[in-house]
Design a protein around this motif. Structure first.
Motif, short mmCIF file in Angstrom:
data_model
loop_
_atom_site.label_atom_id
_atom_site.label_comp_id
_atom_site.label_asym_id
_atom_site.label_seq_id
_atom_site.Cartn_x
_atom_site.Cartn_y
_atom_site.Cartn_z
N THR A 132 0.87 -1.17 0.00
CA THR A 132 0.00 0.00 0.00
C THR A 132 0.91 1.21 0.00
O THR A 132 1.52 1.55 1.02
N SER A 191 2.29 5.12 -0.57
CA SER A 191 1.93 6.53 -0.38
C SER A 191 3.22 7.34 -0.29
O SER A 191 4.32 6.79 -0.17
N ASN A 222 5.37 10.47 1.75
CA ASN A 222 5.43 11.12 3.06
C ASN A 222 5.35 12.65 2.93
O ASN A 222 5.75 13.36 3.84
N SER A 252 2.47 15.55 1.79
CA SER A 252 1.05 15.72 1.49
C SER A 252 0.80 16.45 0.17
O SER A 252 -0.33 16.46 -0.32
N SER A 289 0.35 13.14 -4.75
CA SER A 289 -0.66 12.09 -4.81
C SER A 289 -0.43 11.30 -6.09
O SER A 289 0.43 11.65 -6.92
N LEU A 313 -5.51 9.48 -5.97
CA LEU A 313 -5.40 8.63 -4.79
C LEU A 313 -4.25 9.10 -3.91
O LEU A 313 -3.17 9.46 -4.41
N SER A 314 -4.46 9.06 -2.61
CA SER A 314 -3.37 9.32 -1.67
C SER A 314 -2.63 8.03 -1.33
O SER A 314 -1.47 8.06 -0.93
N THR A 315 -3.31 6.89 -1.45
CA THR A 315 -2.68 5.59 -1.24
C THR A 315 -3.04 4.68 -2.41
O THR A 315 -4.09 4.83 -3.04
N THR A 326 -3.00 0.56 -3.36
CA THR A 326 -2.78 -0.83 -2.96
C THR A 326 -2.49 -1.67 -4.19
O THR A 326 -3.28 -1.68 -5.15
N LEU A 375 8.76 7.19 -0.88
CA LEU A 375 7.64 6.32 -1.24
C LEU A 375 7.58 5.24 -0.18
O LEU A 375 8.53 4.48 0.01
N ASN A 385 5.36 2.21 2.34
CA ASN A 385 4.45 1.06 2.26
C ASN A 385 3.83 0.81 3.63
O ASN A 385 4.54 0.74 4.63
N SER A 386 2.51 0.66 3.68
CA SER A 386 1.83 0.40 4.95
C SER A 386 1.01 -0.88 4.93
O SER A 386 0.26 -1.14 5.87
#
Length: 578
Positions: A302, A304, A306, A308, A311, A328-330, A332, A356, A358-359
């Motif tokens: 996932t 994203s 760091n 803001s 996107s 999209l902000s994230t 998957t 970049l 990953n969560s």
């Protein structure tokens, strides 16, 4: 259902006869033990010291046959790590690399690739588990066969798992040819090629056998998208290493009395992009196009930023362009997913660093923190270059729309198939096999769609994990998904033939539309646990025309989970068109 699994279990226990179990266990303990999902951590390596490499590009639109070999090589994956032994694609051993060269085809122009095996090792350098069904060449060696993932292709050129071949010339039971033909008749998109041998795909892909394949078309020029140096493939994987640079992969399974070596999922502690560990990329303050591939064995990402200010404008997925961009902000990305995104760095000051990240948990979606250590939370770094080093390129922009594609007509559905995803455990709760429709790879074919027909495949996920399900040959749409009562379904107190909220229905809600990662043309889609996910499939090319080749000819096609550890241990089934 239960009777069939008893027979499957008996097959497994027959395979653990002491004649082969003792040598396997001795081999595992004589090597440095690498216990399933308990591997020793990789060496402590500094992030962002290596520049992101861009794989070499080969134009395969000339009509001439390209020969790509598979070679054993060593490659520098990090500044401070000794060279790593890999298997890799290349036109020669000197040019072979992981990922392999990027192949660029043109829509409507047939390409020809000859795949050759130049690996003379008597045995794979990674641990092979003979307790699961695999190629097992009688003369030894490392079998390979290459699948062009996402391609509309005749089955003889699809990389069927049983069409493998070795350097010595031994072939699998359904081998046809090493000379593959790709029609390239589908819309422009990003595909990828990777090894697909029955029972050891996880080993060969982890060892390095993967690369990117683009189908391009002049029609793309009208969209004013970033190109050249500003269109960059990002092939993301996770791996684990020993201090000497060699790959660390489990050689002790989680259920060793049944599978001495096989591990339900491999998760590494180190992230690579384009074959470098935590690389960096200098970017100009402008729009970029990133073509992202998740080439990991089992790990979901996932992604994203760091920062803001950044996107993703997603413009495409497995099968090509979306109808319009999605901001999209994230993002998957399941194993085997390709996503086409635009990222605009123009709002960032020169000298800015952006990570970049990953969560995604592992396994996905519930996860265990132990399988996602800190190193897996960072993918790579982007560094915005200073103003004096900025060289403007051709202008590009984010399109507002792309041409709409022909919808699949629901009124033409002729067959609805109920297909279960099931996991079976040993007495200690350790997974020993996952099955599709409660059948193994070697069971008779049960999916025989009619060419040109439209079907709904209801994927009933009875496991605790999400599975990325891949169907060869065609692109499909995720119609919807719906949560259901698993316990009631399994004990027969409810059924899936009754719609919510009718009495006796297993469903606990009305159908929900596809999640953002399931939108568009897909050849691989996430099927969430506790849900029925419906694939709307028309067995024609994407544009609804007729296939330019005979899709009923052998050896046939397959569908499977693209968690490679699952695929290798029977979570794969053949299907045949007629």
């Amino acid at each position: 259902m239960a009777t069939h699994f008893v027979l499957v279990a008996e097959k497994f226990f027959q395979l653990i006869a002491w004649t082969w179990l003792i040598p396997l266990l001795l081999k595992s303990v004589t090597a440095q033990p690498s216990i399933c999902q308990q591997l020793d951590p990789s060496p402590n390596l500094q992030m962002f010291v290596d520049k992101l490499p861009i794989p070499a590009t080969i134009d395969i639109s000339t009509g001439a046959q390209l020969t790509l070999g598979i070679y054993k090589i060593t490659q520098k994956l990090h500044r401070d790590l000794p060279n790593t032994t890999l298997y890799a694609y290349g036109t020669s051993q000197a040019t072979a690399s992981s990922p392999g060269p990027t192949l660029r085809a043109k829509r409507g122009i047939i390409s020809h690739v000859r795949w050759e095996n130049h690996i003379s090792d008597p045995f794979h350098f990674l641990p092979v588990d003979s307790s699961i069904h695999w190629a097992n060449p009688k003369s030894g060696g490392v079998p390979i066969v290459t699948h062009l993932h996402g391609a509309e292709v005749e089955s003889a050129s699809d990389g069927h798992p049983d069409t493998w071949f070795t350097e010595k010339g031994e072939t699998g039971p359904k081998f046809v040819t090493q000379n593959y033909t790709y029609a390239n008749s589908q819309p422009p998109t990003m595909l990828w090629y990777h090894d697909h041998v029955v029972g050891i795909t996880r080993l060969n892909v982890y060892a390095g056998l993967a690369g990117v394949y683009f189908i391009n078309s002049p029609s793309e020029d009208a969209y004013n998208l970033p190109s050249g140096d500003f269109e960059i493939p990002l092939v993301i994987q996770d791996k684990q290493f020993y201090a000497n640079g060699s790959l660390n992969f489990p050689n002790v399974g989680d259920s060793p009395l049944i599978h001495p070596i096989w591990c339900p999922e491999f998760f590494g502690d180190t992230i690579l992009v384009n074959g470098k560990i935590w690389p960096y990329l200098n970017v100009q303050p402008r729009l970029y196009r990133f073509r992202i591939l998740n080439a990991a064995n089992a790990r979901f990402f996932t992604l994203s930023f760091n920062n803001s200010k950044l996107s993703f404008d997603q413009i495409g997925t497995d099968g090509g362009f979306l109808y319009k961009p999605i901001v999209l902000s994230t993002l998957t990305v399941a194993p085997a997913f390709r996503v086409d995104v635009l990222v605009d760095f123009s709002s960032l000051a020169p000298g800015t660093d952006v990570l970049l990240t990953n969560s995604a948990p592992a396994p996905f979606p519930s996860g265990s923190p132990a399988l996602s250590p800190n190193g897996t939370h960072v993918v790579m770094k982007f560094h915005v270059i200073s103003a004096d080093s900025y060289t403007p390129g051709a202008s590009s922009s984010i399109p507002s729309t792309f041409p709409p594609y022909a919808a699949i007509n629901l009124t033409n559905v002729t067959v609805t198939r109920n297909l279960t995803l099931q996991e079976f455990d040993d007495s200690n709760g350790n997974p020993i096999v996952s099955l599709l429709g409660n059948l193994t790879w070697v069971d008779p074919v049960t999916e025989t769609p009619l060419v040109g027909s439209t079907e709904i495949w209801q994927i009933i996920n009875l496991t605790p994990d999400a599975h990325p399900i891949h169907v060869h040959l065609i692109q499909f749409h995720v119609l919807n998904q719906q949560s259901f009562d698993e316990t009631g379904f399994l004990n027969g107190s409810c059924n899936l033939s009754k719609n919510f909220p009718k009495p006796g229905s297993c469903f606990t809600e009305k159908p929900r539309g596809p999640t953002v990662d399931q939108i568009g043309w897909k050849d691989t889609a996430i099927t969430w646990p506790g849900n029925v996910t419906r694939f709307l499939i028309k067995f024609t090319p994407q544009d609804g025309s007729s296939f330019p080749f005979d899709v009923t000819a052998g050896p046939g096609f397959v569908w499977h989970c693209h968690i490679l550890d699952h695929e290798d241990n029977d979570m794969m089934r053949p299907y045949v068109l007629h």
